[in-house]
Design an enzyme around this catalytic site. Structure first.
Site, PDB file in Angstrom:
ATOM      1  N   GLY A  74       0.790  -1.219   0.000  1.00 57.39           N
ATOM      2  CA  GLY A  74       0.000   0.000   0.000  1.00 57.39           C
ATOM      3  C   GLY A  74       0.824   1.271   0.000  1.00 57.39           C
ATOM      4  O   GLY A  74       0.269   2.366  -0.111  1.00 57.39           O
TER       5      GLY A  74
ATOM      6  N   LYS B 200     -31.834  26.265  12.978  1.00 58.51           N
ATOM      7  CA  LYS B 200     -32.182  25.007  13.622  1.00 58.51           C
ATOM      8  C   LYS B 200     -31.697  25.046  15.057  1.00 58.51           C
ATOM      9  O   LYS B 200     -30.551  25.388  15.310  1.00 58.51           O
ATOM     10  CB  LYS B 200     -31.486  23.854  12.874  1.00 58.51           C
ATOM     11  CG  LYS B 200     -32.448  22.824  12.395  1.00 58.51           C
ATOM     12  CD  LYS B 200     -31.857  21.819  11.419  1.00 58.51           C
ATOM     13  CE  LYS B 200     -30.362  21.768  11.306  1.00 58.51           C
ATOM     14  NZ  LYS B 200     -29.931  20.931  10.166  1.00 58.51           N
TER      15      LYS B 200
ATOM     16  N   ARG C  57     -31.949  23.064  19.090  1.00 55.80           N
ATOM     17  CA  ARG C  57     -32.428  22.007  19.974  1.00 55.80           C
ATOM     18  C   ARG C  57     -32.510  22.623  21.364  1.00 55.80           C
ATOM     19  O   ARG C  57     -31.515  23.057  21.917  1.00 55.80           O
ATOM     20  CB  ARG C  57     -31.429  20.856  19.955  1.00 55.80           C
ATOM     21  CG  ARG C  57     -31.934  19.548  20.515  1.00 55.80           C
ATOM     22  CD  ARG C  57     -30.806  18.509  20.528  1.00 55.80           C
ATOM     23  NE  ARG C  57     -30.222  18.299  19.210  1.00 55.80           N
ATOM     24  CZ  ARG C  57     -30.740  17.480  18.280  1.00 55.80           C
ATOM     25  NH1 ARG C  57     -31.820  16.804  18.526  1.00 55.80           N
ATOM     26  NH2 ARG C  57     -30.144  17.370  17.109  1.00 55.80           N
TER      27      ARG C  57
END
Lengths: 330, 330, 330, 330, 330, 330
Positions: free
Chosen positions: D49, D208, D210
């Site tokens: 590799g 957005k 929460r």
């Protein structure tokens, strides 16, 4: 393995002092002042002249001081660089290059269009090799501190020398017959500083000039007092071939000086300097031990004053994070 | 002011070659190959030994090549560093350090716990001083290229030497009586590479081992063919004291070798090497001129093959942004 | 907040060991040897594959060891770089990259004109990211230490392996039937070193050569003793596809070797290496755990010897400023 | 040796463009725009590799542009670093890393106490490897330019995209029914800038939030105009999982938006992004070719607009020392 | 010599805090919080305006914190650089530049083709001078942390301010009449973050746009709730001329806002800002003491909240290698 | 787009000269000498005092000279740093900082234990910002060249001034009545050098000394010739408050000097210097235009000699890779 003796040393554990090959006597004296043995290190040359360093003590996390004066320009510097580099790669925590005489200091300006400021390059290389701090003495020019990107602790030999000189010229100082002379214009500031400390004595300056390339040099004495019957002490940071001091002495003798002494921190004393001084009208030359003088060449006129206690004190303070400013008497 | 002659030089204007003090003959030969005069530079020592460099030609915007071999470990390197630094500060555009023999190359690994890899430190200092590129030959280990953070053009003496050897051993190669020997295990790879090029000749390796500290060394010959009646050519990158080659030669003679020659790129030849070789069973020693051999010490057994044409070709290509890979015959 | 357990750990406070994702088993074993829990760190990949590191322990002023082997060339190195950088920016005092297998070590020379020495670039990047020290094992070439500008502590697996081998080949050593073989010329030095330690056994070298591009390779055995009836142990620093070892084994079997074993510190074992070894004439392959081998692929022929105790000992000494030179058995 | 064809290329001699493995199609398109063949380079992986780079053309003194987008975070960056390093060591004069999509750009701030700003580390490593300049596009944050210590030429996709959008929404712009929406607060500035250029259309922002960890997120639309019957174009610099765009689309549909399109320069499209977009209420997604999309995964909704002409123009100007500021339309 | 008082200081020995000339009141407050006197240092200007620093305490091995805010762009930064450099050369062990307001932070992107990112250059110079760490607050952009190659400890004023605001708007929060407004799109993220902490209140954004160069700017309010009868709190990181806040306030008043307050960490307040705010419809402006406001210019509308306790706490933790992440409330 | 006029400029294309705000008249004069317009650049301050640079010409690949004297210590240096940095980031090929007066040059040594060598730090910062070369004049100490790690071209005002002086004192030189005086010991070397060039005239040195802190200073004249009836020309590199020159003048007048003039390259003239000089016994003060003198403050006694031609010549030679050593008349 630490021996009993090492455990009882005054700075156990972390402070280690190693000596290069340049001035082992001074290193030993510094170590003695600190009641501490010099660190063990193999320094040798292979058959082809390549240098080899091998520390025989663990350096991991220690505060290493490497003492190496640099009067022999190539080998002393090269050995110093390798000792620093090896200490860094052996994981020393702090590495102080202790360089009593900083060679190449006169190469502090561009002396010709495409010449180098070698004192700067030397500073760069020492830093690149891995030094974290420099401890040195009486640099030819104070600006050389600015060539470094690491802290420089710069000692003056003056505190030690002034004591000696005050004793030596006690009588002349009292009767006002002592004159301090700068042997060339570059030494003017240093001479003034000594003049103030020794007891506010007058100064004169030697102004040597060549009117044309093929005419011999004329030595001019620039002075506010008459030279006649004066005891002269010339002041400089170093004495190399001795030519400047000897030339100045001849000129001063001609106009009636009574006695001529000289003082210079660093006794480079190259070529025939010692013989020439022996043959000159200089009576005494006071120097320090930043550069070793071979016993074979020593003469009575030269008086050596050790700066080991000053270096020892500085190393102790630096290691203990104390202040060394009290040693910086300018 | 450029002279008429300079204007007619083949690389007018920007390419400048300067020679350090280490191997002026090689520098001159390189310059001759390029039909270009060496650049003018003052290289001198002051009375105290300090080195002084002053280029006598304008370097602004030029492509400077400084030729300095480094067999004398302290002074050659130190002079090189100062020449590089001075060139950088004189505004040279490119600075190539041409180092035919890269001294300290054997210090390429940590040989002891707190020893230094000096070949690496040397690379760091050369770069810090201001070199932009290195041109060198037959490094003791190819990995030394990786010690540099600047491009390294690495030449092999092989293309030049193989020609000589093929001629020399023409007959032995044909009759299959030539054996190439690695005088120690470190030279195995180089020996194999020569064996392939010279004409697929067999190799052997000398495996010297000491079984215990107080027992004398045993020289083992590891070979796939019998030594008897073989003409031997030992291959190494350098010859220092000559001890390894001479020891190997004695062992080979004992087991019936017919004739022993040796070849090494860099003739370090320290201590009594030349006398010892003269007295040994080695018949011929082929070396290059990366390191000068004093005429007084020369002996018939030593044959010098010049690498100046290789360096000249490489300098030309580098300066012209050509490829030098054709010179990199491994 | 330190837990009671952490306070009672043998190195409370400053030493912290973190494991990368490459070889968590080895990291855990090292930590166990030190009776110290591994440090807590979040290592995760976002949905697009970007890596995220978040140390869950305060690192300010600590001595951090990051264990990450680098056999998977891109991701292991990249993760290591980010872990080092994050630790530096979190004000860790010391950062040691513990790299049991240093991948790309075979890229230690310029293999082609415009190829890179990647092992050097890797060293540069690790240093740039912020490592202060490297701890690694059995580098493919010792010179790779010189690629770093920071201290490298280089361990040898030998002390652990020699013990195993002496036991294993006790009888063969006694009766003189053990032969150590270097599977290619590059492994000669390592093989010699093992041969000396195991008990002064003889060595042989495999010299594979292709006479022309389209002719098949010829395997030459360069040996000082006959191969027949010998028990062979091949020595190398790593085993990759296994091709070299297997090819050598076939050649040795052909000339009558009795039994063939092999030993390699780093079991890279890429492609079909494990199956190929299983099918080969190699009986045993001794490796260490610097690189993990998936349980699914394990075969009986492969014997794993753990180097965790060596790394643990080295980490302890480094952290305590002790000497690790006793671990540097060459 | 230059071929006839190369000699007739529009930038003969010094300009060379090489493509990494990440986005060869874009590289080829850029080269085509410049009527210049891509440079020849071997890029391969060894069996274990490890990556290998070998330039097949002489680079000495050339101006090299290496095109490598970095959406695959480890391997693309790692390959880029090696290509840069190899070019530097092959003596390229200028090395520009052309990085159409600068991965890790979202790691531009410390997201957690001991997390790293990886975009900065990446900049450091690219510079350390040897790049002299960066050419990139639509950085996630403009401040990333300040992470580099080398010049960054930063292109905007806007000039190309605005033309497309003006055409596409010609009618809606005229009738005032187009609304540009920032899908999260971070995209506000970019959205405003497009709104101005497209024709001063209004904008809205999705906020957005929460309220508590275990309560589901509430999507708030902060807008100065009603959403009902509007044609929506959401603007962002990149689309990763698509979650943000899809969530915003659902919220906008709920309050009566007529049609929802989106535009993002860099199509990261990780995980199931493509399928999710296919299944969502988004009608069209305009992206560029800074990141390749596999043909197998392509869907009709995605429209690709090529930025190759912009990069080609920038490379031409940079190479010719022209100004690229005309391309910097903000 | 340490005095008795110094010995009894809570951090005896190594921690030293020095104040530059920019904000001595804040420095003194920080020192008071730590029960530690400020370090003694001479800071003076020579007759020609050149700055002079001279530490009157030994710094060797100490942990130095230099507090200097940088609202006066040239002199504050220049003084800071010299103080850092002098401390480094005096062998301080750690040097933290405490910069409550990081001036030039708005120069964090290339605002024009050949303009500079001065916030990056400033970071480079501070690091070059010798700082090891930065302690700062509410950077204009979080990415500026990435401009540094040394650790940055970034404090938020939010923990201190939120407490004040919760008290101040207790009733409005309960009755749902508080609206947080970002005075321009760049402040959106900060406003959202405050909105969440104060108690999940809604937000609006001011979108100022000029349709053509010679048409006056239109102020658009992008909001999800009606403005009428709302109590408005505008949030920004700094207030410079006040123009943005005042313009937004007028627009909000026009559409029926009940009361307008504003909050900004850094009170730059250049030009006529204070008078303009006095004359505006803004009722209260909450700021911190990162920048001093001259007593002569103070008005009732401005409320100053000290961040000295936050800085003191951070300094204590940094010096003691504690974690400051608890102070990093985002 | 280049205008016709620019195309016809003598150095078309690559040479660009920009003026900082410190001494625009000198910049313009230099440009005039080169028949080249100054480059266009926006230099402005924002309302809070932050500086903004924006080059209005393409700098890619150009050779930029930025002229900025640094007598106003903070703002001039700061502006210079930003101009350099902006030019580097705009891809200028060469950047020369032209600093006619190098402020802080008197901070060239450690004046107190924990004071800084600010002239060194300034050099470091200028280099870090991106300058490749320095062009300056009459540095307070030649060693300051060594503070830089880049080439410094150091001009002397002497060639211009000597011509003026020879004319002015034509008669006095002939009759031997001219005496050059160093107003303090630091000026000795410079005075000697002028004395030689003007025509070998004698020199004297003023040695001011305070015997004890509370006793007033005594001015000593150290001279080799009587002062009476002499025309005096004092020589120094700069005149700051004028105190040294004025004090020396009074002392010289007392001992019978006929007329006192003075000459200093850099007219710092801080505080009441101009008024004090007007009121003093100094008749003429010769200075250059390295520092601008406000028209409102000009007095007849001050004669300004322009060094613009010298700088113009140096810039031309540097740009053309010519030698400037002919300008380096020491």
């Amino acid at each position: 393995m630490e021996t009993e003796k090492e455990k009882n040393a005054p700075f156990p554990g972390k402070l280690k002092i190693f000596s290069g090959l340049a001035n082992p006597d001074l290193s030993q004296k510094i170590a003695n002042c600190l009641n501490q043995p010099l660190g063990k290190v193999i320094l040798k040359r292979f058959s082809d002249g390549e240098f080899h360093v091998e520390y025989e003590e663990n350096l991991r996390g220690t505060d290493v001081f490497i003492v190496q004066t640099t009067n022999q320009p190539d080998s002393h510097i090269w050995e110093l660089l390798i000792m620093i580099y090896a200490a860094r790669m052996a994981s020393a925590e702090g590495i102080t290059a202790v360089i009593p005489y900083y060679g190449y200091a006169r190469s502090d300006r561009k002396s010709a269009p495409r010449a180098a400021i070698i004192a700067k390059m030397k500073a760069d290389l020492i830093t690149k090799a891995g030094a974290n701090r420099i401890l040195t003495m009486d640099l030819h020019a104070g600006q050389i501190q600015g060539f470094f990107d690491i802290p420089v602790d710069h000692l003056y030999a003056k505190p030690v020398l002034i004591n000696v000189l005050k004793n030596q010229y006690n009588e002349e100082i009292k009767e006002g017959s002592l004159l301090l002379v700068a042997p060339d214009s570059g030494a003017t500031t240093m001479t003034r500083s000594y003049a103030k400390r020794v007891g506010n004595v007058p100064i004169a300056i030697i102004d040597k000039r060549r009117e044309a390339p093929n005419i011999s040099e004329v030595v001019n004495i620039v002075s506010s007092v008459p030279i006649e019957n004066k005891t002269i002490l010339m002041i400089d940071d170093l004495v190399d071939t001795g030519g400047t001091l000897i030339g100045a002495a001849e000129a001063l003798i001609k106009v009636g000086a009574k006695k001529i002494d000289a003082q210079a921190t660093h006794p480079v004393l190259s070529e025939n300097a010692i013989q020439d001084i022996k043959d000159s009208s200089i009576s005494n030359l006071f120097v320090t031990d930043t550069i070793p003088i071979s016993l074979l060449k020593m003469i009575d006129k030269i008086k050596i004053i050790s700066v080991a206690p000053l270096f020892a004190e500085a190393i102790k303070e630096i290691h203990n994070n104390g202040s060394v400013s009290k040693l910086f008497l300018d």
